[in-house]
Motif scaffolding. Structure first.
Motif, PDB file in Angstrom:
ATOM      1  N   ASN A  39       0.841  -1.199   0.000  1.00 12.39           N
ATOM      2  CA  ASN A  39       0.000   0.000   0.000  1.00 12.39           C
ATOM      3  C   ASN A  39       0.875   1.249   0.000  1.00 12.39           C
ATOM      4  OD1 ASN A  39       0.804   0.560   2.669  1.00 12.39           O
ATOM      5  ND2 ASN A  39      -0.965  -0.497   3.530  1.00 12.39           N
ATOM      6  N   LEU A  40       0.248   2.377  -0.183  1.00 15.37           N
ATOM      7  CA  LEU A  40       0.955   3.647  -0.320  1.00 15.37           C
ATOM      8  C   LEU A  40       1.768   3.987   0.921  1.00 15.37           C
ATOM      9  CD1 LEU A  40       1.374   6.058  -2.244  1.00 15.37           C
ATOM     10  CD2 LEU A  40      -0.509   7.164  -1.056  1.00 15.37           C
ATOM     11  N   ARG A  41       1.209   3.789   2.086  1.00 15.04           N
ATOM     12  CA  ARG A  41       1.922   4.125   3.322  1.00 15.04           C
ATOM     13  C   ARG A  41       3.180   3.264   3.478  1.00 15.04           C
ATOM     14  NH1 ARG A  41       1.496   7.308   7.229  1.00 15.04           N
ATOM     15  NH2 ARG A  41      -0.638   7.875   6.819  1.00 15.04           N
ATOM     16  N   THR A  42       3.067   1.984   3.191  1.00 18.06           N
ATOM     17  CA  THR A  42       4.223   1.097   3.290  1.00 18.06           C
ATOM     18  C   THR A  42       5.281   1.498   2.269  1.00 18.06           C
ATOM     19  OG1 THR A  42       2.782  -0.697   4.024  1.00 18.06           O
ATOM     20  CG2 THR A  42       4.966  -1.318   3.242  1.00 18.06           C
ATOM     21  N   LEU A  43       4.843   1.850   1.063  1.00 17.18           N
ATOM     22  CA  LEU A  43       5.778   2.315   0.038  1.00 17.18           C
ATOM     23  C   LEU A  43       6.478   3.584   0.501  1.00 17.18           C
ATOM     24  CD1 LEU A  43       7.054   2.175  -2.781  1.00 17.18           C
ATOM     25  CD2 LEU A  43       5.026   3.387  -3.642  1.00 17.18           C
ATOM     26  N   ALA A  44       5.727   4.535   1.032  1.00 20.05           N
ATOM     27  CA  ALA A  44       6.314   5.786   1.524  1.00 20.05           C
ATOM     28  C   ALA A  44       7.336   5.501   2.621  1.00 20.05           C
ATOM     29  CB  ALA A  44       5.218   6.719   2.030  1.00 20.05           C
ATOM     30  N   ASP A  45       6.997   4.612   3.539  1.00 16.64           N
ATOM     31  CA  ASP A  45       7.936   4.249   4.603  1.00 16.64           C
ATOM     32  C   ASP A  45       9.214   3.645   4.034  1.00 16.64           C
ATOM     33  OD1 ASP A  45       6.187   5.137   6.548  1.00 16.64           O
ATOM     34  OD2 ASP A  45       5.474   3.129   7.089  1.00 16.64           O
ATOM     35  N   SER A  46       9.072   2.761   3.056  1.00 15.67           N
ATOM     36  CA  SER A  46      10.265   2.110   2.499  1.00 15.67           C
ATOM     37  C   SER A  46      11.134   3.091   1.722  1.00 15.67           C
ATOM     38  CB  SER A  46       9.880   0.921   1.630  1.00 15.67           C
ATOM     39  OG  SER A  46       9.279   1.345   0.434  1.00 15.67           O
ATOM     40  N   LEU A  47      10.540   4.169   1.210  1.00 12.98           N
ATOM     41  CA  LEU A  47      11.296   5.206   0.499  1.00 12.98           C
ATOM     42  C   LEU A  47      11.773   6.314   1.436  1.00 12.98           C
ATOM     43  CD1 LEU A  47       8.967   5.617  -2.620  1.00 12.98           C
ATOM     44  CD2 LEU A  47      11.131   4.361  -2.503  1.00 12.98           C
ATOM     45  N   ALA A  48      11.403   6.225   2.711  1.00 15.31           N
ATOM     46  CA  ALA A  48      11.686   7.290   3.687  1.00 15.31           C
ATOM     47  C   ALA A  48      11.123   8.612   3.183  1.00 15.31           C
ATOM     48  CB  ALA A  48      13.174   7.383   3.992  1.00 15.31           C
ATOM     49  N   ALA A  74      -9.657  -6.389   1.430  1.00 17.94           N
ATOM     50  CA  ALA A  74      -9.865  -6.374   2.873  1.00 17.94           C
ATOM     51  C   ALA A  74     -10.347  -5.018   3.387  1.00 17.94           C
ATOM     52  CB  ALA A  74      -8.571  -6.752   3.589  1.00 17.94           C
ATOM     53  N   ASP A  75      -9.958  -3.938   2.721  1.00 11.81           N
ATOM     54  CA  ASP A  75     -10.304  -2.598   3.163  1.00 11.81           C
ATOM     55  C   ASP A  75     -10.407  -1.698   1.933  1.00 11.81           C
ATOM     56  OD1 ASP A  75     -10.506  -0.038   4.202  1.00 11.81           O
ATOM     57  OD2 ASP A  75      -8.790  -0.233   5.558  1.00 11.81           O
ATOM     58  N   ARG A  76     -11.620  -1.289   1.589  1.00  2.00           N
ATOM     59  CA  ARG A  76     -11.842  -0.523   0.362  1.00  2.00           C
ATOM     60  C   ARG A  76     -11.150   0.842   0.380  1.00  2.00           C
ATOM     61  NH1 ARG A  76     -15.472  -1.358  -3.302  1.00  2.00           N
ATOM     62  NH2 ARG A  76     -16.302   0.741  -3.249  1.00  2.00           N
ATOM     63  N   ARG A  77     -10.739   1.312   1.572  1.00  2.00           N
ATOM     64  CA  ARG A  77     -10.028   2.592   1.650  1.00  2.00           C
ATOM     65  C   ARG A  77      -8.556   2.439   1.277  1.00  2.00           C
ATOM     66  NH1 ARG A  77     -11.272   3.746   7.681  1.00  2.00           N
ATOM     67  NH2 ARG A  77     -10.841   1.548   7.585  1.00  2.00           N
TER      68      ARG A  77
END
Length: 147
Positions: A39-48, A74-77
Motif C-alpha cells: 500500500n501507499l503508506r508502506t511504500l512511503a515508509d520504504s522510500l523514507a 480487505a479494506d476498500r479505503r
C-alpha cells in the motif's frame, strides 16, 4: 578514488538513460518490483518519504502506464500498488541497457582485475544491504520521513 568511481558510474548510468522515469520514480518501480501489492503508506515508509509525495510519484507513474492500482479486498479505503506490464518491460529494458554499458567497460579490463572487482562488489552489496536495512529500521522506529 571512491568519488571518482561513483561519478564515472553516474556517467555510465546516464548513457543507459532512465527516461521517461526520474530517479525517484525509478526507486518506486524497483520497490514495487520487490514488494508487489504494497500500500501507499508502506511504500512511503520504504522510500523514507511522505505519503503525499509518494502519492504524487505514483500518480505520474500510473499516468505513464507503469503502475496499476487495485482496491484492497480487505479494506476498500486501501489501495494496493502493482507494476504494470509496461513497468516490468521498462525495468527489464533498463537493466539490459545498463548491463551492455557496463559490459563494454568490463571487457576492457584484464581478467584478474574483473575477478577482484567482483569480489569487492559482492562485499559492497552485503554492506550496502545491511546499511539500507539498518537505516530502514531506524527511520521506522524514529518515525521520521523525508520528501
Amino acid at each position: 578514488m571512491t568519488s571518482t568511481a561513483a561519478e564515472l558510474l553516474e556517467v555510465l548510468w546516464g548513457r543507459a538513460s532512465t527516461a521517461p522515469a526520474s530517479a525517484s520514480q525509478l526507486r518506486v518501480l524497483l520497490t514495487l518490483e520487490h514488494h508487489e501489492g504494497i500500500n501507499l503508506r508502506t511504500l512511503a515508509d520504504s522510500l523514507a518519504s511522505t505519503p503525499p509525495s509518494t502519492s504524487r510519484l505514483c500518480d505520474r507513474l500510473h499516468a505513464a502506464g507503469f503502475v496499476e492500482r487495485e482496491v484492497s479486498p480487505a479494506d476498500r479505503r486501501e489501495v494496493r500498488l502493482h507494476l504494470s506490464g509496461r513497468g516490468r518491460a521498462f525495468l527489464a529494458d533498463l537493466r539490459v541497457r545498463r548491463e551492455q554499458t557496463l559490459r563494454a567497460v568490463l571487457d576492457q579490463m584484464p581478467a584478474a582485475k574483473r575477478v577482484a572487482l567482483l569480489q569487492g562488489l559482492e562485499a559492497f552489496c552485503d554492506a550496502a544491504a545491511a546499511q539500507i536495512h539498518d537505516d530502514s529500521e531506524d527511520s521506522r522506529s524514529s518515525g521520521t520521513r523525508t520528501a
